[in-house]
Write a protein that holds these residues in place. Structure first.
Motif, PDB file in Angstrom:
ATOM      1  N   GLU A   1      36.096  42.578  50.512  1.00 26.78           N
ATOM      2  CA  GLU A   1      34.920  42.326  49.682  1.00 26.78           C
ATOM      3  C   GLU A   1      35.305  41.722  48.335  1.00 26.78           C
ATOM      4  N   LEU A   2      36.389  42.237  47.732  1.00 20.37           N
ATOM      5  CA  LEU A   2      36.856  41.699  46.457  1.00 20.37           C
ATOM      6  C   LEU A   2      37.245  40.236  46.602  1.00 20.37           C
ATOM      7  N   SER A   3      37.937  39.899  47.681  1.00 19.87           N
ATOM      8  CA  SER A   3      38.325  38.513  47.919  1.00 19.87           C
ATOM      9  C   SER A   3      37.095  37.613  47.995  1.00 19.87           C
ATOM     10  N   LEU A   4      36.069  38.073  48.694  1.00 12.24           N
ATOM     11  CA  LEU A   4      34.831  37.294  48.829  1.00 12.24           C
ATOM     12  C   LEU A   4      34.116  37.133  47.480  1.00 12.24           C
ATOM     13  N   VAL A   5      34.080  38.197  46.699  1.00  9.89           N
ATOM     14  CA  VAL A   5      33.419  38.140  45.387  1.00  9.89           C
ATOM     15  C   VAL A   5      34.166  37.191  44.452  1.00  9.89           C
ATOM     16  N   LEU A   6      35.486  37.245  44.460  1.00  9.48           N
ATOM     17  CA  LEU A   6      36.272  36.349  43.604  1.00  9.48           C
ATOM     18  C   LEU A   6      36.001  34.891  43.961  1.00  9.48           C
ATOM     19  N   GLU A   7      35.897  34.615  45.254  1.00  9.16           N
ATOM     20  CA  GLU A   7      35.634  33.249  45.710  1.00  9.16           C
ATOM     21  C   GLU A   7      34.218  32.806  45.343  1.00  9.16           C
ATOM     22  N   LYS A   8      33.260  33.655  45.641  1.00  9.06           N
ATOM     23  CA  LYS A   8      31.847  33.302  45.454  1.00  9.06           C
ATOM     24  C   LYS A   8      31.458  33.213  43.983  1.00  9.06           C
ATOM     25  N   GLU A   9      31.858  34.194  43.209  1.00  8.16           N
ATOM     26  CA  GLU A   9      31.384  34.265  41.827  1.00  8.16           C
ATOM     27  C   GLU A   9      32.275  33.539  40.826  1.00  8.16           C
ATOM     28  N   LEU A  10      33.581  33.472  41.111  1.00  9.89           N
ATOM     29  CA  LEU A  10      34.495  32.865  40.148  1.00  9.89           C
ATOM     30  C   LEU A  10      35.166  31.601  40.669  1.00  9.89           C
ATOM     31  N   GLY A  11      34.965  31.313  41.971  1.00  8.63           N
ATOM     32  CA  GLY A  11      35.595  30.144  42.557  1.00  8.63           C
ATOM     33  C   GLY A  11      37.100  30.283  42.707  1.00  8.63           C
ATOM     34  N   LEU A  12      37.581  31.529  42.781  1.00  6.03           N
ATOM     35  CA  LEU A  12      39.016  31.789  42.894  1.00  6.03           C
ATOM     36  C   LEU A  12      39.359  32.153  44.335  1.00  6.03           C
ATOM     37  N   ALA A  13      40.217  31.370  44.951  1.00  3.16           N
ATOM     38  CA  ALA A  13      40.617  31.639  46.329  1.00  3.16           C
ATOM     39  C   ALA A  13      41.852  32.538  46.327  1.00  3.16           C
ATOM     40  N   VAL A  14      41.605  33.841  46.497  1.00  2.00           N
ATOM     41  CA  VAL A  14      42.690  34.823  46.591  1.00  2.00           C
ATOM     42  C   VAL A  14      42.490  35.532  47.924  1.00  2.00           C
ATOM     43  N   SER A  15      43.474  35.398  48.807  1.00  2.00           N
ATOM     44  CA  SER A  15      43.321  35.949  50.154  1.00  2.00           C
ATOM     45  C   SER A  15      43.419  37.471  50.163  1.00  2.00           C
ATOM     46  N   GLU A  16      42.901  38.051  51.243  1.00  2.00           N
ATOM     47  CA  GLU A  16      43.006  39.505  51.406  1.00  2.00           C
ATOM     48  C   GLU A  16      44.462  39.932  51.457  1.00  2.00           C
ATOM     49  N   ASP A  17      45.305  39.111  52.103  1.00  2.00           N
ATOM     50  CA  ASP A  17      46.731  39.435  52.197  1.00  2.00           C
ATOM     51  C   ASP A  17      47.368  39.495  50.815  1.00  2.00           C
ATOM     52  N   GLU A  18      47.040  38.524  49.974  1.00  2.00           N
ATOM     53  CA  GLU A  18      47.596  38.519  48.619  1.00  2.00           C
ATOM     54  C   GLU A  18      47.125  39.743  47.837  1.00  2.00           C
ATOM     55  N   LEU A  19      45.854  40.073  47.980  1.00  3.46           N
ATOM     56  CA  LEU A  19      45.324  41.253  47.287  1.00  3.46           C
ATOM     57  C   LEU A  19      45.968  42.529  47.818  1.00  3.46           C
ATOM     58  N   SER A  20      46.184  42.590  49.128  1.00  2.46           N
ATOM     59  CA  SER A  20      46.809  43.764  49.740  1.00  2.46           C
ATOM     60  C   SER A  20      48.239  43.960  49.262  1.00  2.46           C
ATOM     61  N   GLU A  21      48.922  42.846  49.019  1.00  4.45           N
ATOM     62  CA  GLU A  21      50.321  42.911  48.590  1.00  4.45           C
ATOM     63  C   GLU A  21      50.466  43.183  47.100  1.00  4.45           C
ATOM     64  N   ALA A  22      49.383  43.014  46.350  1.00  4.25           N
ATOM     65  CA  ALA A  22      49.442  43.271  44.907  1.00  4.25           C
ATOM     66  C   ALA A  22      49.682  44.763  44.682  1.00  4.25           C
ATOM     67  N   GLY A  23      50.701  45.067  43.926  1.00  3.56           N
ATOM     68  CA  GLY A  23      51.073  46.465  43.723  1.00  3.56           C
ATOM     69  C   GLY A  23      50.200  47.200  42.733  1.00  3.56           C
ATOM     70  N   THR A  24      49.626  46.450  41.781  1.00  3.86           N
ATOM     71  CA  THR A  24      48.813  47.075  40.737  1.00  3.86           C
ATOM     72  C   THR A  24      47.603  46.201  40.408  1.00  3.86           C
ATOM     73  N   VAL A  25      46.687  46.761  39.650  1.00  2.00           N
ATOM     74  CA  VAL A  25      45.532  45.999  39.163  1.00  2.00           C
ATOM     75  C   VAL A  25      46.039  44.817  38.325  1.00  2.00           C
ATOM     76  N   GLY A  26      47.090  45.045  37.551  1.00  2.00           N
ATOM     77  CA  GLY A  26      47.669  43.963  36.744  1.00  2.00           C
ATOM     78  C   GLY A  26      48.158  42.813  37.602  1.00  2.00           C
ATOM     79  N   ASP A  27      48.718  43.130  38.780  1.00  2.21           N
ATOM     80  CA  ASP A  27      49.158  42.077  39.698  1.00  2.21           C
ATOM     81  C   ASP A  27      47.970  41.261  40.207  1.00  2.21           C
ATOM     82  N   ILE A  28      46.850  41.933  40.451  1.00  2.00           N
ATOM     83  CA  ILE A  28      45.635  41.227  40.883  1.00  2.00           C
ATOM     84  C   ILE A  28      45.160  40.302  39.767  1.00  2.00           C
ATOM     85  N   VAL A  29      45.213  40.784  38.532  1.00  2.00           N
ATOM     86  CA  VAL A  29      44.819  39.957  37.378  1.00  2.00           C
ATOM     87  C   VAL A  29      45.714  38.727  37.285  1.00  2.00           C
TER      88      VAL A  29
END
Length: 76
Positions: free
Chosen positions: A38-66
């Motif tokens: 859902e976060l991946s979809l929201v980032l794409e839809k609302e901010l135009g940022l293409a961040v895959s679920e895999d990339e988000l899953s591999e992020a170790g912290t909230v800071g890594d997602i940022v």
């Protein structure tokens, strides 16, 4: 970008704002696999940022997602 992510997590994914810090892991803020999709979809839809679920899953912290969001926004 941290505040943008925090706003999305709180308002769209119903994460408790008290748990969201740059050092918090996805598990610590109760971000399960469905919420990551859902976060991946929201980032794409609302901010135009293409961040895959895999990339988000591999992020170790909230800071890594940022950091992922910052990298993608630099390309837009």
């Amino acid at each position: 970008m941290f505040e943008t992510l925090k706003d999305i997590l709180v308002n769209k994914l119903k994460v408790s704002p008290d748990t969201i810090t740059a050092e918090a892991t996805p598990e610590e803020i109760d971000l399960d696999s469905l919420a990551i999709v859902e976060l991946s979809l929201v980032l794409e839809k609302e901010l135009g940022l293409a961040v895959s679920e895999d990339e988000l899953s591999e992020a170790g912290t909230v800071g890594d997602i940022v950091r992922l969001m910052d990298e993608r926004s630099a390309r837009v």
